[in-house]
Design a protein around this motif. Structure first.
Motif, PDB file in Angstrom:
ATOM      1  N   ALA A 131       0.850  -1.183   0.000  1.00 22.16           N
ATOM      2  CA  ALA A 131       0.000   0.000   0.000  1.00 22.16           C
ATOM      3  C   ALA A 131       0.887   1.234   0.000  1.00 22.16           C
ATOM      4  N   PRO A 132       0.378   2.364  -0.466  1.00 21.18           N
ATOM      5  CA  PRO A 132       1.190   3.589  -0.488  1.00 21.18           C
ATOM      6  C   PRO A 132       1.740   3.929   0.885  1.00 21.18           C
ATOM      7  N   GLY A 133       3.036   4.173   0.946  1.00 21.64           N
ATOM      8  CA  GLY A 133       3.674   4.549   2.192  1.00 21.64           C
ATOM      9  C   GLY A 133       3.934   3.409   3.156  1.00 21.64           C
ATOM     10  N   LYS A 134       3.675   2.184   2.722  1.00 29.40           N
ATOM     11  CA  LYS A 134       3.874   1.040   3.613  1.00 29.40           C
ATOM     12  C   LYS A 134       4.869   0.053   3.017  1.00 29.40           C
ATOM     13  N   GLU A 135       5.367  -0.821   3.879  1.00 28.21           N
ATOM     14  CA  GLU A 135       6.283  -1.864   3.436  1.00 28.21           C
ATOM     15  C   GLU A 135       5.528  -2.919   2.625  1.00 28.21           C
ATOM     16  N   ARG A 136       6.249  -3.566   1.725  1.00 30.77           N
ATOM     17  CA  ARG A 136       5.662  -4.689   0.986  1.00 30.77           C
ATOM     18  C   ARG A 136       5.560  -5.874   1.946  1.00 30.77           C
ATOM     19  N   GLU A 137       4.377  -6.459   2.011  1.00 28.98           N
ATOM     20  CA  GLU A 137       4.163  -7.559   2.952  1.00 28.98           C
ATOM     21  C   GLU A 137       3.744  -8.827   2.223  1.00 28.98           C
ATOM     22  N   GLY A 138       4.167  -9.937   2.772  1.00 32.65           N
ATOM     23  CA  GLY A 138       3.782 -11.224   2.217  1.00 32.65           C
ATOM     24  C   GLY A 138       2.343 -11.559   2.547  1.00 32.65           C
ATOM     25  N   VAL A 139       1.619 -12.059   1.575  1.00 35.09           N
ATOM     26  CA  VAL A 139       0.214 -12.402   1.752  1.00 35.09           C
ATOM     27  C   VAL A 139       0.030 -13.914   1.819  1.00 35.09           C
ATOM     28  N   ALA A 140       0.597 -14.613   0.852  1.00 29.66           N
ATOM     29  CA  ALA A 140       0.436 -16.066   0.790  1.00 29.66           C
ATOM     30  C   ALA A 140       1.546 -16.650  -0.064  1.00 29.66           C
ATOM     31  N   ALA A 141       1.811 -17.926   0.156  1.00 33.81           N
ATOM     32  CA  ALA A 141       2.824 -18.620  -0.637  1.00 33.81           C
ATOM     33  C   ALA A 141       2.394 -20.062  -0.851  1.00 33.81           C
ATOM     34  N   ILE A 142       2.892 -20.649  -1.933  1.00 29.14           N
ATOM     35  CA  ILE A 142       2.591 -22.037  -2.246  1.00 29.14           C
ATOM     36  C   ILE A 142       3.850 -22.709  -2.755  1.00 29.14           C
ATOM     37  N   TYR A 143       4.052 -23.949  -2.318  1.00 30.81           N
ATOM     38  CA  TYR A 143       5.209 -24.717  -2.742  1.00 30.81           C
ATOM     39  C   TYR A 143       4.804 -25.606  -3.908  1.00 30.81           C
ATOM     40  N   ARG A 144       5.622 -25.581  -4.967  1.00 33.89           N
ATOM     41  CA  ARG A 144       5.254 -26.260  -6.207  1.00 33.89           C
ATOM     42  C   ARG A 144       5.171 -27.765  -6.036  1.00 33.89           C
ATOM     43  N   ALA A 145       6.094 -28.339  -5.328  1.00 38.20           N
ATOM     44  CA  ALA A 145       6.206 -29.802  -5.288  1.00 38.20           C
ATOM     45  C   ALA A 145       5.007 -30.465  -4.612  1.00 38.20           C
ATOM     46  N   ASP A 146       4.598 -29.949  -3.459  1.00 34.55           N
ATOM     47  CA  ASP A 146       3.541 -30.620  -2.708  1.00 34.55           C
ATOM     48  C   ASP A 146       2.297 -29.769  -2.497  1.00 34.55           C
ATOM     49  N   GLY A 147       2.319 -28.534  -3.019  1.00 34.83           N
ATOM     50  CA  GLY A 147       1.146 -27.679  -2.889  1.00 34.83           C
ATOM     51  C   GLY A 147       0.927 -27.111  -1.505  1.00 34.83           C
ATOM     52  N   PHE A 148       1.927 -27.236  -0.629  1.00 28.61           N
ATOM     53  CA  PHE A 148       1.799 -26.666   0.717  1.00 28.61           C
ATOM     54  C   PHE A 148       1.543 -25.170   0.603  1.00 28.61           C
ATOM     55  N   THR A 149       0.615 -24.668   1.396  1.00 26.97           N
ATOM     56  CA  THR A 149       0.283 -23.244   1.358  1.00 26.97           C
ATOM     57  C   THR A 149       0.448 -22.616   2.728  1.00 26.97           C
ATOM     58  N   THR A 150       0.724 -21.343   2.724  1.00 24.81           N
ATOM     59  CA  THR A 150       0.846 -20.587   3.968  1.00 24.81           C
ATOM     60  C   THR A 150       0.311 -19.182   3.722  1.00 24.81           C
ATOM     61  N   TYR A 151      -0.276 -18.588   4.760  1.00 28.53           N
ATOM     62  CA  TYR A 151      -0.917 -17.290   4.649  1.00 28.53           C
ATOM     63  C   TYR A 151      -0.526 -16.386   5.814  1.00 28.53           C
ATOM     64  N   THR A 152      -0.533 -15.099   5.549  1.00 27.78           N
ATOM     65  CA  THR A 152      -0.422 -14.173   6.659  1.00 27.78           C
ATOM     66  C   THR A 152      -1.738 -14.219   7.434  1.00 27.78           C
ATOM     67  N   ALA A 153      -1.663 -13.967   8.722  1.00 27.15           N
ATOM     68  CA  ALA A 153      -2.806 -14.185   9.605  1.00 27.15           C
ATOM     69  C   ALA A 153      -4.056 -13.397   9.177  1.00 27.15           C
TER      70      ALA A 153
END
Length: 127
Positions: A40-62
């Motif tokens: 967002a303007p004036g804010k740090e870039r933050e991680g939202v979600a990620a996925i691992y290609r091999a097994d499809g494991f996913t993780t999200y910010t709270a």
């Protein structure tokens, strides 16, 4: 060199939904995980979600758990982010990224652990 192109951004009212897509020019075996970030303007870039290609494991910010879903279609070299119940404070530029680090597993990779980035797609949520 991997090129990433995001699409699907736009304007939506609070409570609405959007689906972002990230197409990779090539889906090299070296790519181990992919993710979505937002800034967002004036804010740090933050991680939202990620996925691992091999097994499809996913993780999200709270803050997005239960509302956002990250997925992938390896046959189409594409990653998605389904965003539901959007909030005005989630207005931001959304970026997709791809990472290669072999030691990263089971967590949201740090921003510095992603090697390739897209140009971003704007998401605007009005109240």
């Amino acid at each position: 060199q991997v090129q990433l192109v995001e699409t699907g951004g736009g304007s939506v009212q609070a409570g609405g939904s959007l689906r972002l897509s990230c197409a990779a020019s090539i889906y090299t075996q070296s790519i181990r995980y992919m993710g979505w970030f937002r800034q967002a303007p004036g804010k740090e870039r933050e991680g939202v979600a990620a996925i691992y290609r091999a097994d499809g494991f996913t993780t999200y910010t709270a803050s997005v758990k239960g509302r956002f879903t990250i997925s992938q279609d390896n046959a189409k070299n594409t990653m998605y982010l389904q965003m539901n119940s959007l909030k005005p404070e989630e207005t931001a530029m959304y970026y997709c990224a791809a990472g290669l680090r072999s030691y990263v597993a089971g967590r949201m990779p740090w921003r510095s652990e992603f090697a390739y980035w897209g140009q971003g797609t704007q998401v605007t949520v009005s109240s």
